[in-house]
Structure formats: structure tokens, C-alpha cells
Design a protein around this motif. Structure first.
Motif, PDB file in Angstrom:
ATOM      1  N   SER A   1       0.776  -1.167   0.167  1.00  0.00           N
ATOM      2  CA  SER A   1      -0.074  -0.085   0.009  1.00  0.00           C
ATOM      3  C   SER A   1       0.817   1.273   0.141  1.00  0.00           C
ATOM      4  O   SER A   1       0.678   2.221  -0.665  1.00  0.00           O
ATOM      5  N   SER A   2       2.052   1.354   0.794  1.00  0.00           N
ATOM      6  CA  SER A   2       2.589   2.587   0.934  1.00  0.00           C
ATOM      7  C   SER A   2       3.686   2.644  -0.167  1.00  0.00           C
ATOM      8  O   SER A   2       4.006   3.863  -0.623  1.00  0.00           O
ATOM      9  N   LEU A   3       4.175   1.522  -0.793  1.00  0.00           N
ATOM     10  CA  LEU A   3       5.209   1.621  -1.774  1.00  0.00           C
ATOM     11  C   LEU A   3       4.528   2.051  -3.234  1.00  0.00           C
ATOM     12  O   LEU A   3       5.075   2.838  -4.092  1.00  0.00           O
ATOM     13  N   ALA A   4       3.153   1.500  -3.165  1.00  0.00           N
ATOM     14  CA  ALA A   4       2.509   1.812  -4.730  1.00  0.00           C
ATOM     15  C   ALA A   4       2.315   3.216  -4.977  1.00  0.00           C
ATOM     16  O   ALA A   4       2.457   3.879  -5.946  1.00  0.00           O
ATOM     17  N   ASP A   5       2.204   4.198  -3.930  1.00  0.00           N
ATOM     18  CA  ASP A   5       2.040   5.566  -3.709  1.00  0.00           C
ATOM     19  C   ASP A   5       3.205   6.237  -4.201  1.00  0.00           C
ATOM     20  O   ASP A   5       3.138   7.478  -4.878  1.00  0.00           O
ATOM     21  N   HIS A   6       4.312   5.603  -4.034  1.00  0.00           N
ATOM     22  CA  HIS A   6       5.627   6.144  -4.425  1.00  0.00           C
ATOM     23  C   HIS A   6       6.330   5.768  -5.845  1.00  0.00           C
ATOM     24  O   HIS A   6       7.368   5.834  -5.993  1.00  0.00           O
ATOM     25  N   GLY A   7       5.520   5.474  -6.781  1.00  0.00           N
ATOM     26  CA  GLY A   7       5.817   5.095  -8.150  1.00  0.00           C
ATOM     27  C   GLY A   7       6.329   3.469  -8.359  1.00  0.00           C
ATOM     28  O   GLY A   7       7.029   3.068  -9.343  1.00  0.00           O
ATOM     29  N   PHE A   8       6.221   2.785  -7.096  1.00  0.00           N
ATOM     30  CA  PHE A   8       6.889   1.522  -7.259  1.00  0.00           C
ATOM     31  C   PHE A   8       5.945   0.594  -7.742  1.00  0.00           C
ATOM     32  O   PHE A   8       4.659   0.699  -7.540  1.00  0.00           O
ATOM     33  N   GLU A   9       6.384  -0.202  -8.761  1.00  0.00           N
ATOM     34  CA  GLU A   9       5.301  -1.125  -9.530  1.00  0.00           C
ATOM     35  C   GLU A   9       5.146  -2.527  -8.840  1.00  0.00           C
ATOM     36  O   GLU A   9       6.220  -3.098  -8.704  1.00  0.00           O
ATOM     37  N   PHE A  10       3.946  -3.056  -8.992  1.00  0.00           N
ATOM     38  CA  PHE A  10       3.710  -4.375  -8.643  1.00  0.00           C
ATOM     39  C   PHE A  10       3.027  -5.119 -10.093  1.00  0.00           C
ATOM     40  O   PHE A  10       1.907  -5.043 -10.095  1.00  0.00           O
ATOM     41  N   PRO A  11       3.823  -5.424 -10.599  1.00  0.00           N
ATOM     42  CA  PRO A  11       3.487  -5.943 -12.282  1.00  0.00           C
ATOM     43  C   PRO A  11       2.392  -7.084 -12.049  1.00  0.00           C
ATOM     44  O   PRO A  11       1.347  -6.867 -12.936  1.00  0.00           O
ATOM     45  N   CYS A  12       2.467  -8.153 -11.100  1.00  0.00           N
ATOM     46  CA  CYS A  12       1.650  -9.155 -11.149  1.00  0.00           C
ATOM     47  C   CYS A  12       0.170  -8.523  -9.966  1.00  0.00           C
ATOM     48  O   CYS A  12      -0.571  -9.629  -9.653  1.00  0.00           O
ATOM     49  N   GLY A  13       0.259  -7.509  -9.658  1.00  0.00           N
ATOM     50  CA  GLY A  13      -0.798  -6.937  -8.858  1.00  0.00           C
ATOM     51  C   GLY A  13      -0.733  -7.385  -7.321  1.00  0.00           C
ATOM     52  O   GLY A  13      -1.697  -7.665  -6.557  1.00  0.00           O
ATOM     53  N   GLY A  14       0.577  -7.866  -6.989  1.00  0.00           N
ATOM     54  CA  GLY A  14       0.865  -8.039  -5.664  1.00  0.00           C
ATOM     55  C   GLY A  14       0.402  -9.677  -5.329  1.00  0.00           C
ATOM     56  O   GLY A  14       0.165  -9.897  -4.142  1.00  0.00           O
ATOM     57  N   THR A  15       0.415 -10.448  -6.343  1.00  0.00           N
ATOM     58  CA  THR A  15       0.158 -11.929  -6.001  1.00  0.00           C
ATOM     59  C   THR A  15       1.176 -12.867  -5.509  1.00  0.00           C
ATOM     60  O   THR A  15       0.977 -13.896  -5.422  1.00  0.00           O
ATOM     61  N   GLY A  16       2.308 -12.228  -5.722  1.00  0.00           N
ATOM     62  CA  GLY A  16       3.530 -12.851  -5.046  1.00  0.00           C
ATOM     63  C   GLY A  16       3.959 -13.925  -6.194  1.00  0.00           C
ATOM     64  O   GLY A  16       4.670 -15.023  -5.961  1.00  0.00           O
ATOM     65  N   THR A  17       3.815 -13.648  -7.566  1.00  0.00           N
ATOM     66  CA  THR A  17       4.243 -14.807  -8.468  1.00  0.00           C
ATOM     67  C   THR A  17       5.197 -14.118  -9.326  1.00  0.00           C
ATOM     68  O   THR A  17       5.988 -14.998  -9.739  1.00  0.00           O
ATOM     69  N   CYS A  18       5.180 -12.825  -9.837  1.00  0.00           N
ATOM     70  CA  CYS A  18       5.993 -12.469 -10.877  1.00  0.00           C
ATOM     71  C   CYS A  18       7.402 -12.207 -10.619  1.00  0.00           C
ATOM     72  O   CYS A  18       8.429 -12.125 -11.326  1.00  0.00           O
ATOM     73  N   GLY A  19       7.651 -11.852  -9.409  1.00  0.00           N
ATOM     74  CA  GLY A  19       9.114 -11.442  -8.762  1.00  0.00           C
ATOM     75  C   GLY A  19       9.154 -10.170  -9.123  1.00  0.00           C
ATOM     76  O   GLY A  19      10.548  -9.643  -9.127  1.00  0.00           O
ATOM     77  N   GLY A  20       8.576  -9.340  -9.672  1.00  0.00           N
ATOM     78  CA  GLY A  20       8.909  -8.034 -10.354  1.00  0.00           C
ATOM     79  C   GLY A  20       8.941  -6.764  -9.224  1.00  0.00           C
ATOM     80  O   GLY A  20       9.460  -5.768  -9.535  1.00  0.00           O
ATOM     81  N   CYS A  21       8.506  -7.080  -8.160  1.00  0.00           N
ATOM     82  CA  CYS A  21       8.510  -6.133  -7.053  1.00  0.00           C
ATOM     83  C   CYS A  21       9.724  -6.474  -6.066  1.00  0.00           C
ATOM     84  O   CYS A  21       9.602  -6.063  -4.820  1.00  0.00           O
ATOM     85  N   GLY A  22      10.856  -7.220  -6.477  1.00  0.00           N
ATOM     86  CA  GLY A  22      11.743  -7.549  -5.606  1.00  0.00           C
ATOM     87  C   GLY A  22      12.541  -6.297  -4.944  1.00  0.00           C
ATOM     88  O   GLY A  22      12.947  -5.195  -5.457  1.00  0.00           O
ATOM     89  N   VAL A  23      12.831  -6.447  -3.555  1.00  0.00           N
ATOM     90  CA  VAL A  23      13.338  -5.246  -2.821  1.00  0.00           C
ATOM     91  C   VAL A  23      14.665  -6.172  -2.003  1.00  0.00           C
ATOM     92  O   VAL A  23      14.611  -7.351  -1.533  1.00  0.00           O
ATOM     93  N   ARG A  24      15.774  -5.424  -1.840  1.00  0.00           N
ATOM     94  CA  ARG A  24      16.771  -6.184  -1.085  1.00  0.00           C
ATOM     95  C   ARG A  24      17.037  -5.327   0.206  1.00  0.00           C
ATOM     96  O   ARG A  24      16.921  -3.946   0.271  1.00  0.00           O
ATOM     97  N   VAL A  25      16.914  -5.969   1.237  1.00  0.00           N
ATOM     98  CA  VAL A  25      16.776  -5.365   2.573  1.00  0.00           C
ATOM     99  C   VAL A  25      18.382  -4.940   2.948  1.00  0.00           C
ATOM    100  O   VAL A  25      19.262  -5.652   3.028  1.00  0.00           O
ATOM    101  N   LEU A  26      18.648  -3.629   3.009  1.00  0.00           N
ATOM    102  CA  LEU A  26      19.938  -3.183   3.372  1.00  0.00           C
ATOM    103  C   LEU A  26      20.016  -2.867   4.878  1.00  0.00           C
ATOM    104  O   LEU A  26      20.983  -2.731   5.350  1.00  0.00           O
TER     105      LEU A  26
END
Lengths: 518, 212
Positions: free
Chosen positions: A27-52
């Protein structure tokens, strides 16, 4: 009123957001232009983030998408994650192009020595990004490249916040040694026994933090450190999977805020090989300038602030998808180019310099920096606008660079007309339009002399690696600009914009006469 | 008196030579220092501050106006000392230990001076001991501290503690400023006030002294 909030920073754009503790990140990331290609179903891997920094538990969906290596590196699916702690996340889809250097060796005009046997690795350890290459020491050929964000970003974006974190006891040394160890292992894969030498260059803070030297001397005036020398390590001491016979060396620093990245840049430009006066300028938060020839080099650092990376610009962003990267004047109107041909979301450093240059030429911005017409806004590309304060931030940044340049030339008793070439190092120097840089007075020299030189630190590191020994260099003198008489006058003089391309700024005479009277 | 307007214009336009010449002429014509300060200099610096707030003026214009104001002050100060005239409030200002950035501090100093305060500028890289010594010797009502680096900010706290230990803290109001400084930080370290910019510093000092 609402649930407790946690702070999340999104790299590499350094976007700061707050999210309700325990809420899904989607919810918070989508507001900042971060995209969820498969709509957040956890299948496409396009929303990968690395914890720094902080932690996100591994979910089942994470195990489906990421390998064990990636999970260990901290990669998670943003759509499945909940923010339980403060987080710093590297957003895979915002990944920046890290500037490496494709040049093989020897470079044109170089003496070819007796080839060495084996392989070596050259590393440019930057505050924001890391670039590393494997070199065949016999042929000089580049065999492999690795780039990454500096994982110390979790402790802050600039060198001052890294110093602060280190002084508060955070282990920035272990973090960077481990990350570089993984990069080195990938570069050496299958041929580790042939590795002869690893060479690192970077700014003074990166040098100290990698080497495990105290950064305390760099935290206050006079910013003089007793630990500027080259540091050598055994692979075992660093925990790196390389043969014991392989040497690892971090090249020496030139001064408190001028590191071996500039020393390598001096080597890469060939500045010290001839009589011609040559300049190297690295346009970053900490701007570094070196000018010289075979008889000697003077260098200095100057605090430009984050404007060139669009850090303090209201609609500023890094050079990523949606950023206005270039602006041209077309029939009196501003015409913007957007990265990725996307809807404009913000403006990056090169776009900022272009927009101001175009505004100066069209008369929308006055030489004093004032936006004409009273609106205090300059529309660039709907919805992206430049605010008056953005122009001011750029004036501070370009004033610091131009003033440093003038003072170094004065120290050499030279003028811009004596320069044979000026090389712009680093990512911003590579993307900024030189014509615009000259128009705003960031560079005060004829356009034809100025060249984008790419990653000169990495290229110089390769040359040092290939040479085996440090080349004989003339004396390199580090000058503290703050202690130089006349810095304040020059800084203020250089803050105004040239009236028209190539003309001196309107305040040049003003402050000089003020100084005489006072 | 024509010089009142001329000095006002010279400061507003940052013309130090002109400000110097006009002040010299005014003195020769028998003008008193205090009216020149209150009728030319203070309104001019107030206008400069307003133009800065309105984003019309920026750092170079502030520096130029400050220099013009100073070139007039240099002529007036000896006259005031000779005739025993005093400005009502004394301010000690400096950039804290470990920090060399003094452009912002210089602008605040000239804005304060242009607002009719007597300003003692200790320069940059000022140790807590030197702040304490200046408060002891010069007995200011206000101490202003500047820091531009997150790593030198703690020196503000150290200085406030040094003032406490010397038994001087209650005698002065402490105002802090500089890019990384926030009102939150000012509270944390026990400062009396904070300002985000130079013209804000003038009103902050006035508020602290309740002389607005």
C-alpha cells in the motif's frame, strides 16, 4: 489517532516514507511509483526489494521466486512483506546504471611494458555505487564486470552520515568487506587460483571504513587524518575466497576529502605525463577537483551538496524511469526528455542543469537566479516544475565547484585559457550536457575543452593494477579551500549565473569592490 | 536629509563603495551615528531580509548588502565609542568547534548588526572555552552558534554545557542554527531558540529578548 508508524527509505532514489507498523508494504510503496507487475499476488518477482537495514522475514512466496543466494543477500518480494521495523530497501526495479569502464589496456599513448601473468581485480568503491572488473594482467583485457549499490547505504546516503554511524559503533567495515568479498568471489569464479592482485580506490571515508581505520579525524576540522596511507591485506584477513598469495591493496588517499579515486583519476587522464595543464572534476555531493601537469598537481574538495544528484530538489529524483533527464529550448518553450519514455515523475541532476540553462537562455530565469514573472515556478514537463528554491540549490552547488576551480587555477597562477582539457568524472559528469554546464557557469571554460571521461577512478585503478607498481607521479598538493583567502568572495561571485553564455557573472565586480572597501 | 535615503539604497543594492561615501558625507555634514543606523541601516537590512524571505534575494545579495552595511558601520563605530553611545543589545556569534563553515554565520552576523545589535563575531572553529571566555569578558545578552555538519552539531551541546559549568548559562540566551539543525535538536540540547535562516535569526533574537 492511527497505528504506530515505521520509517522506510527506498534506495537508490532515497525516497523516505512512513508506514503503519505491521501493514503490507504494497500500500505505501505503490503511492511512490513502485510498481507491482502481477498486482501483488507474489508470483512475478517484479517487486523484488533487498533489505539493506532492518529485517523482513522470508515468506513462502519469497522461496518460490528467489534462490538461496538471493535470499541470503536480503532479496524479498515487497508485495508479501510487512514493515515491522524501520527499513532501508534497495528497489530492484529502480536499479541505476552503475558506470563501469569498458576500456581495455593499454590505453592509447601508453608504454606497453612486459606483460604480467595472471588475473587481477580493480574496484572503485564509491559512497553510492561499487564497480569492479577482472583484468587479464598479460593482455590488459577486461574479463568480467560486477556493479552494486554500496550496502553501507543502510547507514545513510552521504559520507557524513556514514562517519556518524561509525562513530556511534556501527560496523560499516564488516558490511563492506563482506559485500566486496561476494563480488570478488563472483568475478574470480573458476579462476580464483590465477588471481594475483586486487586493487581498491575510493574516497577517504570509504578507504578508512574498508581498512578499519578510525574515521574520527574526518569528523571535524581540520579534517586531517593520520591514516591516509595505502593499506594492504591478506585475503584471509578479509574473509575473501582468494589464494593467500594474492595481494589486496587500497590505494593511498591524497587528503581529508580527496581520496585514491581522484589519484586514480589523475593517472587515468594522463595529466602528469605532459606539459599541458589538464583538469579533472568529479561532480558529486563532495566535488573534487585536480589540476596539473608533469610538474605537479593541486587538488581540493568542495562541498557542492546533493543538488547534482537532485537530492535537495523538490521534485528531484535519481536518474531512473520517469526522470526528466534532458531539457532543450524549442521555439522558446522547454522540451523535456524523460527516461524510459514514461510519464514524467521528477527531474534528475542532468535535467535540472539543462532546465536552468534553457530558462536562462529564454529569459525565464534571470542571471541572479530569480525566476522571472513572480510565479516562482518554472514548468518543465507537466506535472514536473522547478521551484525558486531548486534554482537556489543549484546555485549553491555550482558556485562551490566554480569557486574551487578558480582558486586552484589562481594557486597555479594560471587561467582557464591555459587549460588544454577538462575531464568530467563520474556518473553526473557523464550525463550532464556540457553546453548546459557552461551556460549556467558550472564550468567556466570553452565547451570544446570539456570532455565526459566516464569512470576515471575505475580506469585509473586498472592502470595501477596493470602497472604493478605505483607510477612515478609529481608532487600532488592538497589544498583546503575553506582556509584559502578569498573563498567566500569567490563562492558568492560564482553563485550568480553568467548574463549570457561565456560572459562573467554580474557579481564578479560587485563583491571585489565590496572587499576593497571593507 | 538626502543621505538617509542614499545610504538605504546603497545597502539595499549591495554597493559598499557608495555606502562608505554617503556615510562619510553624512558625518561631515554633522549627522549623528544613531539616527543613521536606525533610519537608514536598519530599514535597509530589514528590506534585504524581506526580499530574501520572498526569494527575490539570495546568498550573494545578502553578502553584498552585509558588506555595504559594514563599510558604513566602520565609519560610525569610532564616533559612537568616542561619544559613549551604545547599542542596546550585544550578541556573541561563532561557528562551533570542528566546523569551518562560516558563510551562513557571517550573513546572520551582518543581519543582526544591521538590525541594530552590537555583534561580536568569534569566527569559525570556536571552542567551547572561547565561547565561555567571550561571554565572561563581553557580557552579551545572546550567544548564537552555527554548525553545518551533522558530525559537528554535538559541539553545540558541549558549548551549552561549558556555559552551564562556568555558571554563565542563565545570563545569556542561546540561539542555534545551520543546515542540519532543527527546533527539535535545539530543545534536546537545551538551547533557547533556533532559526532556519538569517532573517529568521533576527526575529528569533528579538523574540528571545522580547524587544520585538
Amino acid at each position: 489517532m492511527s497505528a504506530e508508524r515505521v520509517r522506510i527509505r527506498l534506495e537508490p532514489l532515497s525516497v523516505e516514507i512512513a508506514a503503519a507498523r505491521g501493514a503490507l508494504l504494497i500500500s505505501s510503496l505503490a503511492d511512490h511509483g513502485f510498481e507491482f507487475p502481477c498486482g501483488g499476488t507474489g508470483t512475478c518477482g517484479g517487486c523484488g526489494v533487498r533489505v539493506l537495514s532492518g529485517s523482513l522475514p522470508v515468506t513462502d512466496a519469497d522461496r518460490e521466486v528467489f534462490g538461496a543466494d538471493e535470499l541470503a543477500q536480503g532479496w524479498r518480494l515487497a508485495c508479501q512483506a510487512r514493515a515491522e521495523t524501520a527499513l532501508v530497501l534497495e528497489c530492484g526495479q529502480w536499479r541505476m546504471d552503475v558506470l563501469a569502464d569498458s576500456a581495455g589496456l593499454p590505453l592509447a599513448g601508453m608504454q606497453v611494458g612486459a606483460g604480467r601473468r595472471g588475473l587481477g581485480i580493480a574496484i572503485d568503491l564509491g559512497t553510492t555505487t561499487i564497480a569492479a572488473q577482472t583484468i587479464d594482467l598479460g593482455s590488459g583485457q577486461v574479463l568480467g564486470v560486477e556493479t552494486a549499490l554500496n550496502p553501507q547505504a543502510g547507514f545513510g546516503a552521504d559520507v557524513m552520515s556514514r562517519i556518524r554511524a561509525a562513530l556511534h559503533g556501527a560496523d560499516l567495515t564488516g558490511v563492506i568487506r563482506a559485500a566486496l568479498g561476494q563480488m570478488v568471489a563472483r568475478l574470480a569464479q573458476g579462476r580464483a587460483d590465477e588471481m594475483v592482485a586486487v586493487i581498491l580506490v575510493g574516497n577517504t571515508v570509504m578507504h578508512h571504513l574498508f581498512s578499519g581505520c578510525s574515521v574520527e579525524p574526518l569528523s571535524h576540522a581540520p579534517f586531517a587524518s593520520p591514516y591516509l596511507d595505502a593499506e594492504s591485506f591478506s585475503p584471509a584477513a578479509l574473509g575473501w575466497a582468494l589464494p593467500a598469495s594474492c595481494t589486496v591493496r587500497f590505494v593511498q588517499c591524497l587528503g581529508g576529502f580527496v581520496g585514491s579515486d581522484i589519484l586514480a583519476g589523475i593517472v587515468a587522464t594522463g595529466m602528469t605525463r605532459g606539459e599541458d595543464l589538464v583538469a579533472l572534476v568529479d561532480l558529486g555531493t563532495n566535488g573534487e577537483i585536480a589540476i596539473g601537469n608533469r610538474n605537479g598537481v593541486v587538488c581540493a574538495s568542495t562541498a557542492a551538496g546533493p543538488a547534482f544528484e537532485a537530492g535537495t530538489i523538490r521534485m528531484g529524483m535519481r536518474a531512473a524511469t520517469g526522470a526528466v533527464s534532458h531539457v532543450a529550448l524549442d521555439n522558446g518553450a522547454l522540451k523535456a526528455t524523460v527516461i524510459g519514455d514514461a510519464e514524467p515523475r521528477g527531474i534528475c541532476g542532468s535535467g535540472l542543469v539543462d532546465a536552468v540553462a534553457a530558462g536562462l537562455s529564454s529569459g525565464a530565469i534571470r542571471a541572479s537566479g530569480r525566476i522571472a514573472g513572480g510565479s516562482k515556478k518554472l514548468p518543465v514537463a507537466e506535472p514536473v516544475v522547478l521551484y525558486q528554491s531548486d534554482v537556489r540549490e543549484l546555485q549553491l552547488a555550482k558556485g562551490a565547484i566554480a569557486a574551487g576551480f578558480r582558486l586552484l587555477l589562481r594557486r597555479l597562477r594560471a587561467s582557464a585559457g591555459d587549460l588544454k582539457s577538462i575531464y568530467l568524472a563520474g556518473a553526473f559528469g557523464n550525463y550532464v550536457q556540457i553546453e548546459s554546464a557552461v551556460r549556467i557557469g558550472l564550468m567556466e571554460a570553452p565547451q570544446a575543452l570539456i570532455h565526459a571521461a566516464g569512470n576515471t577512478a575505475l580506469r585509473g585503478a586498472k592502470l595501477l593494477l596493470w602497472a604493478g607498481d605505483d607510477p612515478a607521479l609529481p608532487p600532488i598538493e592538497h589544498i583546503s579551500l575553506a582556509a584559502e583567502p578569498g573563498f567566500e568572495d569567490e563562492f558568492a561571485n560564482c553563485m550568480a549565473f553568467p548574463e549570457a553564455a561565456g560572459e562573467p557573472s554580474m557579481f564578479a565586480s560587485g563583491l571585489a569592490s565590496g572587499a576593497h572597501a571593507g | 536629509m538626502a543621505q538617509i535615503q542614499e545610504l538605504y539604497d546603497a545597502i539595499l543594492h549591495g554597493n559598499a563603495k557608495q555606502a562608505h561615501a554617503v556615510t562619510q558625507a553624512a558625518i561631515e555634514a554633522g549627522a549623528e551615528p544613531l539616527p543613521l543606523i536606525s533610519e537608514s541601516m536598519m530599514p535597509a537590512m530589514e528590506a534585504v531580509g524581506r526580499l530574501f524571505e520572498e526569494e527575490e534575494y539570495f546568498v550573494p545579495e545578502l553578502l553584498l548588502a552585509g558588506r555595504a552595511m559594514k563599510s558604513a558601520m566602520e565609519l560610525l563605530r569610532p564616533l559612537m565609542t568616542a561619544s559613549g553611545q551604545k547599542l542596546s543589545t550585544r550578541v556573541v556569534i561563532g561557528t562551533v568547534k570542528g566546523d569551518l563553515h562560516d558563510i551562513g554565520k557571517n550573513i546572520v552576523a551582518s543581519m543582526l548588526e544591521g538590525s541594530g545589535f552590537e555583534v561580536i563575531d568569534l569566527g569559525a572553529d570556536v571552542s567551547p572555552e572561547n565561547f565561555v571566555a567571550a561571554v565572561e569578558e563581553r557580557k552579551p545578552q545572546v550567544v548564537c552558534m552555527s554548525a553545518l555538519l551533522t558530525v559537528t552539531m554535538p559541539a553545540m551541546k558541549t558549548t551549552i554545557e561549558a556555559l552551564k559549568n562556568a555558571g554563565l548559562r542563565t545570563q545569556v540566551k542561546v540561539l542555534i542554527g545551520g543546515a542540519p539543525v532543527t527546533s527539535q535538536y535545539a530543545k534536546e540540547i537545551g538551547a533557547d531558540g533556533y532559526s532556519e535562516n538569517a532573517s529568521g535569526a533576527v526575529s528569533a533574537v528579538k523574540n528571545l529578548l522580547a524587544v520585538a
